[in-house]
Enzyme design. Structure first.
Site, PDB file in Angstrom:
ATOM      1  CE1 TYR A  45      22.615 -19.565  27.237  1.00  0.00           C
ATOM      2  CE2 TYR A  45      20.367 -18.827  27.566  1.00  0.00           C
ATOM      3  CZ  TYR A  45      21.665 -18.564  27.175  1.00  0.00           C
ATOM      4  OH  TYR A  45      22.018 -17.320  26.727  1.00  0.00           O
ATOM      5  CB  CYS A  47       9.322  -1.525  21.522  1.00  0.00           C
ATOM      6  SG  CYS A  47      10.577  -2.542  20.738  1.00  0.00           S
ATOM      7  CB  CYS A  77      16.042  -0.381  16.637  1.00  0.00           C
ATOM      8  SG  CYS A  77      16.192   0.099  18.372  1.00  0.00           S
TER       9      CYS A  77
HETATM   10  S1  SF4 Z   1      16.208  -0.409  21.876  1.00  0.00           S
HETATM   11 FE1  SF4 Z   1      14.805  -0.554  20.152  1.00  0.00          FE
HETATM   12  S2  SF4 Z   1      14.073  -2.655  20.263  1.00  0.00           S
HETATM   13 FE2  SF4 Z   1      15.016  -2.261  22.216  1.00  0.00          FE
HETATM   14  S3  SF4 Z   1      13.338  -1.593  23.509  1.00  0.00           S
HETATM   15 FE3  SF4 Z   1      14.242   0.227  22.659  1.00  0.00          FE
HETATM   16  S4  SF4 Z   1      13.084   0.675  20.832  1.00  0.00           S
HETATM   17 FE4  SF4 Z   1      12.646  -1.439  21.403  1.00  0.00          FE
END
Ligand code: SF4
Ligand SMILES: Cc1cc2nc3c(=O)[nH]c(=O)nc-3n(C[C@H](O)[C@H](O)[C@H](O)COP(=O)(O)O)c2cc1C
Length: 690
Positions: A180, A348, A351
């Site tokens: 940016y 998390c 993904c």
């Molecule tokens: S979508 Fe997948 S990468 Fe994003 S926060 Fe959720 S678990 Fe994590």
């Protein structure tokens, strides 16, 4: 439970200029896909993080002027005083829970196309980003900024900073990252200027310094001034005066900021998928910053492990633990550590479905956390769920992602739940897919649900239990949920881009066959028009196990959809590294006598490839035979006391794991809810004042 003293350091307050964060948990700027058009959804989304214990909660990128128009991508605006109230909803909500609110003021420079405002984009020297990503490519080149443009930019930043203060923000950003505008001044490829803003590093840094200065002047002593800076490119550039240009930039700006927020330069490296990058992958780029500044430093790296977070603090890498994705997957991550419940963190999985939602211009979605983005419009809270609306018992058939999430949420509501799984263990497709190269972290979808379910005495899980329609009629449950998954088809792909013409015979396989242990002979041709991870991951796996592999796709890239999840550049690298031959824009039209025939998707020109095994990764269809057997037996269902029969997840509509989890969760939330609660509330922009 009491907090583990090992993690006490994470709960120390941190002074950031004139304000103090209550702890070291910092939800960094990340777009929610909601824009100013959905102000209540956005405010609640961020409020939930504050409630979950984050010490600082930031906005996503907020445009300071119509010359920074990222449409159709979902960006926020603070263009005039009318925009203030929409952001004030968030600051008030975040403050209610004792967190600080940060705002990332943004100008996209030559990276945006100004499709909506139709103003010429601005850039240091008229250099454009010739992006190959369809979201970012365009046919509008930027204007080279003159001295008047620079003055105007500084005025825009100052005006936006004043509005930010009026909206109640505690931390106001200058954003010099990710291609940016201020970042463009830092890099000599973008910045070819010969005036005081170009040439030496000291000159290239000048604009960022001035932006910081006008921001500070605008916010006075009320707010902290933060700089978000991408350091990957600069760190790779040698400097005569310092170990790298990144070192030089940080040293030159050290006196001007209250907080350093440091990150990488492109979304695929910054927001790197777990398939190709581990937790903490930023450290090698940003590890030097603290040695050059007395100011607090926040950084990211998909941190979900409290031990890894403590390591960052103790080793002097970071002062504040930044998180985008971990705060999406579990907005209550800090509270759980604080309460000694770190085992409950919904980690998390990396993904990147969340970032794909931004590319799709829709409110954020998450594989692990089905409640994200639904906090306001459906009133879903990640940690609270309404008690059961009846004493009904529920049979869930199938323990894949949808069935498990459904059973868990129903169990948390207090329903008596029975889960019948035909296989010898729970997990469904995850059991195979998490063994594919790079996908082990996705196992957290299963691990977390397995652990949570084990605590629920009202949920019983039966493995190796394949039920027939008659069995179900005899079991006496009130509600039956069919979560029996889907299967891959052997269909090919027509010139009209429709799956057609099933290919049977020996040597033709699907991912289900590989999952079931089929032995494939070399050479293998993986034919992928699913376009997500399965085709390339299987190709990688087969190559790793010694097969000669070619990868064929009608799309222009391998795993074409993964451009949305930041995986595609690395998919290509992985295929190349594994020695896999890549054939794009090609359809398989025939397979016989040890070879496949390919036709060019546009010209039809034919080529042939040697092939002993053809692995078709194309389309999936619901495994809904059980549902189909039960649905017509309405009278018998009623006679057996079964009040509803419902399909969820892949058994209803095959898709990515995120959709299956969401589908299971939604069923559980909506059971026994009144009809009015089933529709979601539609958000709307606040009316303009003038
Ligand atoms: S979508 Fe997948 S990468 Fe994003 S926060 Fe959720 S678990 Fe994590
Ligand atoms: C959905 C999503 C939206 C994002 N939007 C922004 C943004 O608006 N501004 C920004 O500076 N970074 C943005 N990022 C990048 C994150 O702030 C962060 O640098 C990156 O995700 C790595 O941190 P993590 O590993 O904790 O997710 C976004 C990331 C995600 C996942």
């Amino acid at each position: 439970m009491a907090r583990n003293p090992r993690y006490d350091v994470l709960f120390e307050p941190v002074r950031i200029g004139p304000v103090t964060a209550r702890n070291r948990f910092y939800a960094v700027p990340h777009a929610a896909g909601m824009t100013n058009a959905m102000p209540h959804m956005r405010a609640r989304f961020r409020e939930t993080k504050a409630e979950g214990g984050w010490g600082v909660v930031c906005t996503g990128y907020v445009s300071i002027d119509p010359t920074a128009d990222d449409a159709p991508l979902p960006y926020a605006t603070l263009w005039d005083d009318d925009d203030i109230r929409s952001h004030a909803l968030m600051t008030e909500a975040v403050h209610r829970h004792g967190a600080l609110a940060g705002i990332e003021l943004w100008h996209g420079g030559g990276s945006v196309m100004n499709r909506l405002s139709r103003l010429p984009p601005l850039s240091p020297s008229g250099t454009s980003w010739m992006a190959t990503h369809v979201n970012f490519m365009g046919n509008q080149r930027p204007k080279a900024m003159d001295a008047e443009d620079i003055r105007a930019l500084l005025a825009m930043q100052a005006a936006a900073a004043r509005r930010a203060r009026s909206a109640g923000f505690d931390i106001v950003y200058v954003y010099a990252g990710m291609g940016y505008l201020p970042y463009e001044f830092l890099l000599p490829e973008w910045n070819l200027r010969t005036d005081a803003y170009g040439g030496s590093v000291a000159n290239r840094v000048r604009l960022v310094r001035e932006l910081l200065e006008v921001t500070r002047e605008a916010v006075g002593t009320t707010c902290a001034v933060a700089l978000r800076l991408s350091l990957e490119e600069l760190r790779a550039r040698p400097s005569e005066r310092a170990p790298s240009e990144a070192h030089e930039v940080v040293a030159l700006l050290s006196d001007t900021v209250d907080l350093w927020d440091v990150k990488l330069d492109s979304s695929p490296t910054d927001c790197a998928p777990s398939r190709f990058a581990p937790e903490g992958s930023h450290e090698k780029v940003i590890d030097f910053v603290k040695s050059l500044t007395p100011k607090p430093v926040v950084g990211v790296g998909r941190f979900t492990s409290p031990d890894a977070m403590v390591g960052q603090i103790r080793r002097g890498v970071l002062d504040l633990i930044g998180a985008a994705r971990p705060s999406i997957a579990d907005p209550f991550l800090p509270r759980k550590i604080d309460e000694g419940r770190e085992g409950d963190i919904r980690e998390c999985i990396g993904c990147n479905i969340c970032i794909s939602s931004w590319h799709d211009s829709v409110p954020v979605r998450c594989t692990q956390n089905p409640t994200i983005g639904e906090e306001w419009r459906r009133d879903w809270h990640p940690e609270r769920i309404a008690p059961a609306g009846s004493t009904a018992s529920v049979l869930v058939v199938g323990a894949g992602p949808a069935g498990l999430e459904c059973a868990l949420a129903l169990g948390q509501r207090g329903y008596e739940v029975t889960v019948a799984e035909a296989g010898d263990d729970i997990g469904g497709r995850l059991r195979f897919e998490t063994r594919l190269p790079g996908l082990s972290a996705w196992g957290r979808v299963l691990d977390w649900r397995r652990a949570q379910l084990q605590r629920l005495v009202n949920v019983n899980v039966y493995r190796g239990n394949r039920l027939t329609a008659d069995d179900i009629l005899g079991l006496g449950h009130t509600h039956v949920v069919i979560a029996t998954g889907a299967h891959w088809a052997r269909l090919l792909y027509s010139p009209l881009e429709i799956p057609v013409g099933e290919l049977e015979g020996s040597g033709v396989f699907t991912p289900d066959d590989v999952a079931a242990g089929a032995r494939l002979e070399s050479p293998v041709v993986v034919y992928d028009f699913d376009n997500y991870y399965m085709g390339s991951a299987l190709a990688e796996q087969l190559a790793q196990s010694g097969h000669v592999v070619s990868y064929v796709t009608p799309a222009g890239h391998a795993s074409a959809w993964t451009i949305m999840s930041n995986e595609q550049p690395q998919v290509h690298r992985a295929l190349f590294t594994a020695g896999i031959g890549l054939h794009t824009l090609s359809r398989v039209t025939a397979f016989a006598r040890g070879e496949v025939t390919l036709a060019n998707q546009f010209t039809g020109a034919e080529t042939r490839l040697e092939c002993a095994a053809l692995l078709i990764v194309g389309t999936r269809f619901a495994d809904d035979a059980l549902y189909a057997a039960l649905a017509p037996r309405a009278g018998e269902l009623a006679g057996a006391g079964i009040r509803s029969l419902t399909r969820i997840g892949d058994a209803l509509a095959p898709g990515a794991i995120v959709h299956a989890v969401y589908s299971g969760h939604r069923y559980a939330r909506e059971l026994d809810a009144d009809a009015a609660a089933l529709a979601y509330r539609r958000d709307a922009p606040l009316p303009r004042l003038a």
